[in-house]
Design a protein around this motif. Structure first.
Motif, PDB file in Angstrom:
ATOM      1  N   UNK A 278       0.835  -1.207   0.000  1.00  0.00           N
ATOM      2  CA  UNK A 278       0.000   0.000   0.000  1.00  0.00           C
ATOM      3  C   UNK A 278       0.873   1.263   0.000  1.00  0.00           C
ATOM      4  N   UNK A 279       1.909   1.277   0.846  1.00  0.00           N
ATOM      5  CA  UNK A 279       2.803   2.450   0.880  1.00  0.00           C
ATOM      6  C   UNK A 279       3.473   2.643  -0.472  1.00  0.00           C
ATOM      7  N   UNK A 280       3.861   1.529  -1.068  1.00  0.00           N
ATOM      8  CA  UNK A 280       4.514   1.567  -2.375  1.00  0.00           C
ATOM      9  C   UNK A 280       3.570   2.152  -3.431  1.00  0.00           C
ATOM     10  N   UNK A 281       2.348   1.671  -3.434  1.00  0.00           N
ATOM     11  CA  UNK A 281       1.366   2.130  -4.423  1.00  0.00           C
ATOM     12  C   UNK A 281       1.078   3.626  -4.249  1.00  0.00           C
ATOM     13  N   UNK A 282       0.861   4.043  -2.999  1.00  0.00           N
ATOM     14  CA  UNK A 282       0.526   5.453  -2.769  1.00  0.00           C
ATOM     15  C   UNK A 282       1.731   6.347  -3.042  1.00  0.00           C
ATOM     16  N   UNK A 283       2.919   5.837  -2.759  1.00  0.00           N
ATOM     17  CA  UNK A 283       4.127   6.613  -3.030  1.00  0.00           C
ATOM     18  C   UNK A 283       4.221   6.959  -4.512  1.00  0.00           C
ATOM     19  N   UNK A 284       3.763   6.031  -5.344  1.00  0.00           N
ATOM     20  CA  UNK A 284       3.848   6.258  -6.791  1.00  0.00           C
ATOM     21  C   UNK A 284       2.935   7.385  -7.269  1.00  0.00           C
ATOM     22  N   UNK A 285       1.955   7.767  -6.442  1.00  0.00           N
ATOM     23  CA  UNK A 285       1.084   8.880  -6.838  1.00  0.00           C
ATOM     24  C   UNK A 285       1.831  10.209  -6.738  1.00  0.00           C
ATOM     25  N   UNK A 286       2.924  10.229  -5.971  1.00  0.00           N
ATOM     26  CA  UNK A 286       3.699  11.464  -5.817  1.00  0.00           C
ATOM     27  C   UNK A 286       3.029  12.463  -4.895  1.00  0.00           C
ATOM     28  N   UNK A 287       1.923  12.083  -4.257  1.00  0.00           N
ATOM     29  CA  UNK A 287       1.201  13.021  -3.381  1.00  0.00           C
ATOM     30  C   UNK A 287       1.485  12.709  -1.917  1.00  0.00           C
ATOM     31  N   UNK A 288       1.306  13.702  -1.031  1.00  0.00           N
ATOM     32  CA  UNK A 288       1.493  13.431   0.399  1.00  0.00           C
ATOM     33  C   UNK A 288       0.493  12.369   0.863  1.00  0.00           C
TER      34      UNK A 288
END
Ligand code: AMP
Ligand code: MG
Length: 316
Positions: A278-288
């Motif tokens: 999940x952290x990996x996926x959200x990190x890819x959005x580039x958003x906080x």
């Protein structure tokens, strides 16, 4: 035989087949290795791996060693190399763990690697352990089979005293081991000794015909604090969020409206299994990233430990 809700299996073909079957079902089985009894779970099954942390009551997520039956089995999960070949030929099966880059399509749960892109693999020498691994035909994550902070178990009775009632079975194979841990050698970059253990440094250097970099204790990969940079997303992380602010994406827990939910049911085992991906996926959005509040009991403590590291101020 069931004792305390934990099956006592004997190390004969029937018991080993049953142990492999339990692993296939995502359940946990303690088994003897040449070092100590390990607490095994299918390394491809995030919930099984979360169960390992839960049973041990570990307050943080550290990468685990994947145990496999053979070199061929190891090659399914990691990128093999000449150096890996040399060390495996000399010391496998045996108390040597190799850290190698994950292969494409490896299928290993990120909870095993704690989000790293390398995997620690080992072929144990213990007869029953190898038979179990061959029969299971998959990677088994297995830290020592004791509650966190207690002494490593070298008999089935030790395991039962510590974890009885919390795991599916113990494959009872009598007393094991000298208790010496495996030597861990990093081969993802320049060869490095990550942890001394059952195979001596000199033996490894003489096979590789090179000196190893030596990590001091409290080093890069054994000290969780140092792993921080590997886990930390690029974007800022805000904890205990009720809702999104500004440009944030929300990582939810429980019945909340969010971009990605660790567990809509509020199940901590499921949440732990999903955490790193999940952290990996959200990190890819580039958003906080904002994260819902997560209860601090059971596996929640380890999840919160990891999230606090992710949210900690970064060194620039
Ligand atoms: P054990 O306590 O015997 O289960 O061994 C686990 C050890 O392996 C821990 O000290 C981990 O830090 C180390 N380890 C596991 N995976 C990795 C990895 N990918 N890179 C470096 N060290 C690892
Ligand atoms: Mg231990």
């Amino acid at each position: 035989m069931i004792l305390n809700g934990t099956l006592d299996l004997s190390a004969d073909p029937g018991g080993i087949a049953q142990a492999a079957d339990l692993l296939r079902q995502g359940l946990l089985v303690a088994f003897a290795t040449e070092t100590v009894y390990g607490l095994g779970g299918d390394a491809r099954n995030g919930e099984a791996v979360a169960g390992i942390y839960e049973a041990k009551g570990r307050p943080s997520f550290n990468p685990l060693i994947a145990h496999v039956a053979s070199v061929e089995a190891a090659q399914r999960y990691v990128k093999w190399s000449d150096r890996a070949e040399q060390l495996a030929a000399a010391f496998w099966p045996g108390p040597l763990t190799l850290v190698l880059p994950l292969s494409e399509g490896h299928g290993i749960s990120p909870l095993v690697t704690a989000g790293l892109d390398t995997l620690a693999v080992r072929v144990p020498a213990h007869g029953t352990a190898r038979t179990l691994l061959a029969e299971f035909d998959g990677p088994v994550a297995a830290p020592s089979a004791n509650p966190s902070g207690q002494i490593s178990p070298t008999t089935a009775d030790h395991v039962r005293a510590g974890l009885g009632g919390r795991i599916a079975a113990i494959l009872n194979d009598g007393p094991c081991g000298v208790g010496l841990e495996s030597t861990i050698v990093g081969l993802a970059g320049e060869p490095a000794l990550l942890r001394p253990g059952g195979v001596a440094l000199e033996q490894i250097e003489s096979v590789l015909k090179t000196r190893l970099h030596i990590h001091q204790s409290g080093d890069l990969l054994t000290a969780p604090g140092q792993l921080q940079s590997h886990y930390a997303p690029d974007a800022p992380v805000r904890l205990n969020a009720n809702s999104k602010q500004g440009d944030e994406v929300l990582l939810g827990f429980g019945p909340v409206e969010c971009d990605l939910n660790l567990s809509a049911d509020g199940n901590l085992t499921e949440a732990a299994a999903n955490l790193f991906s999940a952290l990996h996926t959200l990190n890819k959005t580039g958003r906080p990233i904002a994260v819902s509040q997560i209860p601090d009991h059971g596996l929640g403590a380890a999840i919160n430990d990891r999230l606090r590291r992710a949210a900690a101020p970064r060194d620039s």
